[in-house]
Enzyme design. Structure first.
Site, mmCIF file in Angstrom:
data_model
loop_
_atom_site.group_PDB
_atom_site.id
_atom_site.type_symbol
_atom_site.label_atom_id
_atom_site.label_comp_id
_atom_site.label_asym_id
_atom_site.label_seq_id
_atom_site.Cartn_x
_atom_site.Cartn_y
_atom_site.Cartn_z
ATOM 1 N N GLU A 97 -5.012 -0.770 4.882
ATOM 2 C CA GLU A 97 -6.391 -0.247 4.841
ATOM 3 C C GLU A 97 -7.088 -1.061 3.761
ATOM 4 O O GLU A 97 -6.827 -0.865 2.577
ATOM 5 C CB GLU A 97 -6.401 1.231 4.423
ATOM 6 C CG GLU A 97 -5.607 2.154 5.301
ATOM 7 C CD GLU A 97 -6.323 2.480 6.593
ATOM 8 O OE1 GLU A 97 -7.561 2.385 6.642
ATOM 9 O OE2 GLU A 97 -5.626 2.809 7.567
ATOM 10 N N LYS B 125 3.555 4.352 -5.141
ATOM 11 C CA LYS B 125 3.183 3.460 -6.260
ATOM 12 C C LYS B 125 1.672 3.589 -6.442
ATOM 13 O O LYS B 125 0.882 2.989 -5.712
ATOM 14 C CB LYS B 125 3.617 2.039 -5.899
ATOM 15 C CG LYS B 125 2.831 0.889 -6.490
ATOM 16 C CD LYS B 125 2.973 0.702 -7.968
ATOM 17 C CE LYS B 125 2.114 -0.499 -8.401
ATOM 18 N NZ LYS B 125 0.776 -0.084 -8.850
HETATM 19 P P1 NAD Z 1 -5.720 -3.897 -5.243
HETATM 20 O O1 NAD Z 1 -5.384 -4.540 -3.945
HETATM 21 O O2 NAD Z 1 -5.924 -4.756 -6.418
HETATM 22 O O3 NAD Z 1 -4.577 -2.872 -5.673
HETATM 23 C C1 NAD Z 1 -4.146 -1.840 -4.808
HETATM 24 C C2 NAD Z 1 -2.725 -1.461 -5.154
HETATM 25 O O4 NAD Z 1 -1.883 -2.589 -4.881
HETATM 26 C C3 NAD Z 1 -2.492 -1.091 -6.615
HETATM 27 O O5 NAD Z 1 -1.562 -0.033 -6.689
HETATM 28 C C4 NAD Z 1 -1.891 -2.360 -7.193
HETATM 29 O O6 NAD Z 1 -1.061 -2.143 -8.309
HETATM 30 C C5 NAD Z 1 -1.074 -2.859 -6.012
HETATM 31 N N1 NAD Z 1 -0.784 -4.308 -6.050
HETATM 32 C C6 NAD Z 1 -1.514 -5.290 -6.638
HETATM 33 N N2 NAD Z 1 -0.888 -6.489 -6.485
HETATM 34 C C7 NAD Z 1 0.239 -6.245 -5.776
HETATM 35 C C8 NAD Z 1 1.302 -7.073 -5.300
HETATM 36 N N3 NAD Z 1 1.331 -8.386 -5.534
HETATM 37 N N4 NAD Z 1 2.292 -6.496 -4.579
HETATM 38 C C9 NAD Z 1 2.286 -5.166 -4.334
HETATM 39 N N5 NAD Z 1 1.318 -4.327 -4.780
HETATM 40 C C10 NAD Z 1 0.304 -4.859 -5.485
HETATM 41 O O7 NAD Z 1 -6.975 -2.965 -4.936
HETATM 42 P P2 NAD Z 1 -7.794 -2.064 -5.950
HETATM 43 O O8 NAD Z 1 -8.590 -2.978 -6.814
HETATM 44 O O9 NAD Z 1 -6.904 -1.059 -6.564
HETATM 45 O O10 NAD Z 1 -8.753 -1.290 -4.920
HETATM 46 C C11 NAD Z 1 -9.910 -1.859 -4.438
HETATM 47 C C12 NAD Z 1 -9.733 -2.377 -3.035
HETATM 48 O O11 NAD Z 1 -9.212 -1.354 -2.178
HETATM 49 C C13 NAD Z 1 -11.066 -2.764 -2.412
HETATM 50 O O12 NAD Z 1 -10.934 -3.960 -1.699
HETATM 51 C C14 NAD Z 1 -11.351 -1.604 -1.467
HETATM 52 O O13 NAD Z 1 -12.235 -1.908 -0.425
HETATM 53 C C15 NAD Z 1 -9.993 -1.257 -0.994
HETATM 54 N N6 NAD Z 1 -9.958 0.110 -0.458
HETATM 55 C C16 NAD Z 1 -9.825 0.298 0.886
HETATM 56 C C17 NAD Z 1 -9.814 1.587 1.426
HETATM 57 C C18 NAD Z 1 -9.665 1.834 2.918
HETATM 58 O O14 NAD Z 1 -9.403 2.975 3.313
HETATM 59 N N7 NAD Z 1 -9.816 0.837 3.761
HETATM 60 C C19 NAD Z 1 -9.935 2.689 0.574
HETATM 61 C C20 NAD Z 1 -10.064 2.458 -0.801
HETATM 62 C C21 NAD Z 1 -10.064 1.162 -1.305
#
Ligand code: NAD
Length: 494
Positions: A264, A188
């Site tokens: 992560e 996804k």
């Molecule tokens: P996000 O958590 O908003 O979304 C990530 C994914 O989760 C997307 O595909 C989104 O559609 C999905 N999602 C959102 N709500 C959901 C739900 N209720 N149930 C299931 N899936 C859901 O994050 P983002 O804005 O896409 O990315 C930014 C975040 O990711 C930042 O906090 C960043 O630090 C983190 N990040 C961490 C790493 C790591 O390796 N630790 C790497 C990259 C990004």
């Protein structure tokens, strides 16, 4: 990477995108779609199919079916390895196309995306291709008359939910080890950056990955992501994204089938500069890119800069000059240092962080303005604040934007205390010419990654994972394989 190659690809029409289920591209059963808006100029590029519960269910069933039939899970590991290498070949053959497509979707500057996206994804598939036929079991040291065998088996259906920053790289970090171990996958992507992963899925089919082994469901997190997280037949949920969504996934697992959840998450990573750093000019340059590249949309970004008081003013002045001179602009221009912010929503979050920092009394040094180097796009200049105190929001909460908080410290003990004064534990860095101090700091900092005299660049051979509220489990390296394998004991009376 030549400008004319990029220009030849930047205006190619993009077809509306379907879901990939059991080897077939198909629209969502409801017919619903989402627009794909390019952050470069705010224009709509195409639509994405918005998968609902029924679509997610079919994708999971296809993955389960392929797993139980053994088309991949019981394929000879040496053959699986060949397919994974062929996927890497195809990524390399389509390097420019994938890089430009990804940048049109999420706005990362091309110089960065070129290496970090297709370049790294191909390397990741090759690395895990080589793991596929090296998953050895163990023989336990049992007493005479018994034999204890430890088998390592693929788990089953892996759901991978990934974010919009570096979608190809992070997607590959999950898909490649899961496949190398023999699992089937439902991916996804983020609704803000799905295009390059959808293209990757087709390249996987072209490389001979059997139907149903990799399925892709696009859509919103609240509907498509949640349906995967709650599905009773998903065995593992491998997630990269924000902390709040990570919490929802743990809850969804607890309320469904107790699927394993690997998280992560984000960070507020301390980047610590001592006055004995070997080269302050170099440290300032690398630290600036450690927070500002990809408009700060980097999970490991060094967003909290701790500087020893004796070099604080000099260091901040250097940073201010660097930040003011970074070229923010069209991400498909090879001369651009910093591209677009991924979405209008993220640009507003960045602006809110800048306003809050000012309101709370941090000293503004440079940047933080919304600009429009390309009309209609989402752009912000790199922002620098010093005089930040540990209680301010800018010192505590991840912005995920180009905003740097500077805090002074007096000695090593204070540096350690400030570095660990966070709920996160993802990345960090120490700049010092004192080898003993470097090793003391590596031990003292609570984070999954400590850079010494550099920031960024760890390759696929080393793990990436957080401690505390930055997550659990690891992507990258041989250790990532453990997430996707079950241990089974055979206890045999001889
Ligand atoms: P996000 O958590 O908003 O979304 C990530 C994914 O989760 C997307 O595909 C989104 O559609 C999905 N999602 C959102 N709500 C959901 C739900 N209720 N149930 C299931 N899936 C859901 O994050 P983002 O804005 O896409 O990315 C930014 C975040 O990711 C930042 O906090 C960043 O630090 C983190 N990040 C961490 C790493 C790591 O390796 N630790 C790497 C990259 C990004």
């Amino acid at each position: 990477m030549k400008q004319e190659h990029i220009d030849a690809l930047r205006h190619l029409p993009i077809a509306n995108q379907d879901l990939l289920i059991d080897g077939q591209w198909q629209p969502a059963s409801s017919g619903q779609t989402l627009p794909v808006v390019s952050p470069i100029d705010g224009q709509t590029l195409c639509t994405l199919a918005a998968a609902g519960l029924a679509d997610v269910d079919r994708a999971v069933q296809a993955a389960r079916c392929s797993f139980e039939q053994g088309v991949w899970s019981r394929m000879a590991p040496a053959e699986r390895k060949k397919v994974l290498h062929r996927i890497a070949d195809r990524i390399e053959a389509h390097h420019a196309e994938l890089a430009v497509l990804g940048v049109r979707d999420n706005g990362t500057e091309i110089a960065m995306a070129w290496k970090a996206e297709p370049g790294s994804a191909a390397g990741t598939f090759r690395y895990y291709a080589e793991c596929a036929d090296k998953i050895n079991g163990e023989i336990a040291p049992t007493p005479d008359g018994t034999l204890g065998l430890i088998h390592k088996e693929p788990v089953g259906v892996v759901a991978a939910i990934v974010p919009w920053n570096f979608p190809l790289m992070i997607g590959a970090w999950k898909i490649a080890p899961a496949l190398a171990a023999g699992n089937s996958v439902v991916l996804k992507p983020s609704e803000d950056a799905s295009l390059s992963l959808l293209r990757l899925a087709q390249l996987c089919l072209d490389a001979g990955l059997p139907a149903g082994v990799l399925n892709v469901v696009t859509g919103t997190g609240a509907v498509t992501g949640d349906a995967l997280a709650r599905h009773m037949d998903v065995d593992i949920l491998a997630f990269t994204g924000s902390g709040p969504v990570g919490r929802l996934l743990l809850k969804a697992s607890a309320e469904s089938n107790l699927k394993r959840v690997y998280l992560e998450l984000g960070g507020k990573s301390p980047n610590i500069v001592f006055d004995d750093a070997p080269d302050l000019a170099h440290a300032a340059k690398v630290s600036a890119m450690g927070i500002y590249r990809n408009s700060g949309q980097v999970c490991v970004a060094g967003s909290r800069l701790l500087v020893q008081r004796s070099v604080h003013d000099e260091f901040v002045e250097r940073l201010q000059k660097i930040a003011a001179n970074l070229r923010v602009g069209d991400p498909l221009d090879v001369m651009t240092d910093i591209g677009a912010v991924c979405s209008r929503a993220q640009l507003s979050r960045n602006q809110k962080a800048v306003h809050t920092a000012r309101e709370q009394g941090a000293r503004w040094r440079v940047g933080g303005e919304v600009i429009a180097p390309v009309a209609g796009g989402f752009y912000m200049t790199p922002a620098l604040f010093d005089g930040v105190t540990p209680d301010m929001t800018l010192a505590r909460e991840e912005v995920f934007g180009p905003v740097l908080a500077v805090l002074p410290f007096d000695d090593e003990a204070e540096a350690v205390r400030l570095a660990n004064d966070t709920t996160y534990g993802l990345a960090s860095a120490v700049w010092t010419g004192n080898l003993s101090r470097a090793h003391r700091m590596v031990r003292a900092i609570k984070a999954g990654l400590v850079h010494v005299n550099t920031y960024g660049g760890p390759d696929i051979t080393v793990p990436l994972g957080g401690v505390r509220q930055s997550g659990n489990g690891h992507d990258k390296s041989m250790h990532a394989m453990d997430k996707y394998l079950d241990l089974k004991t055979a206890w045999i009376q001889l």
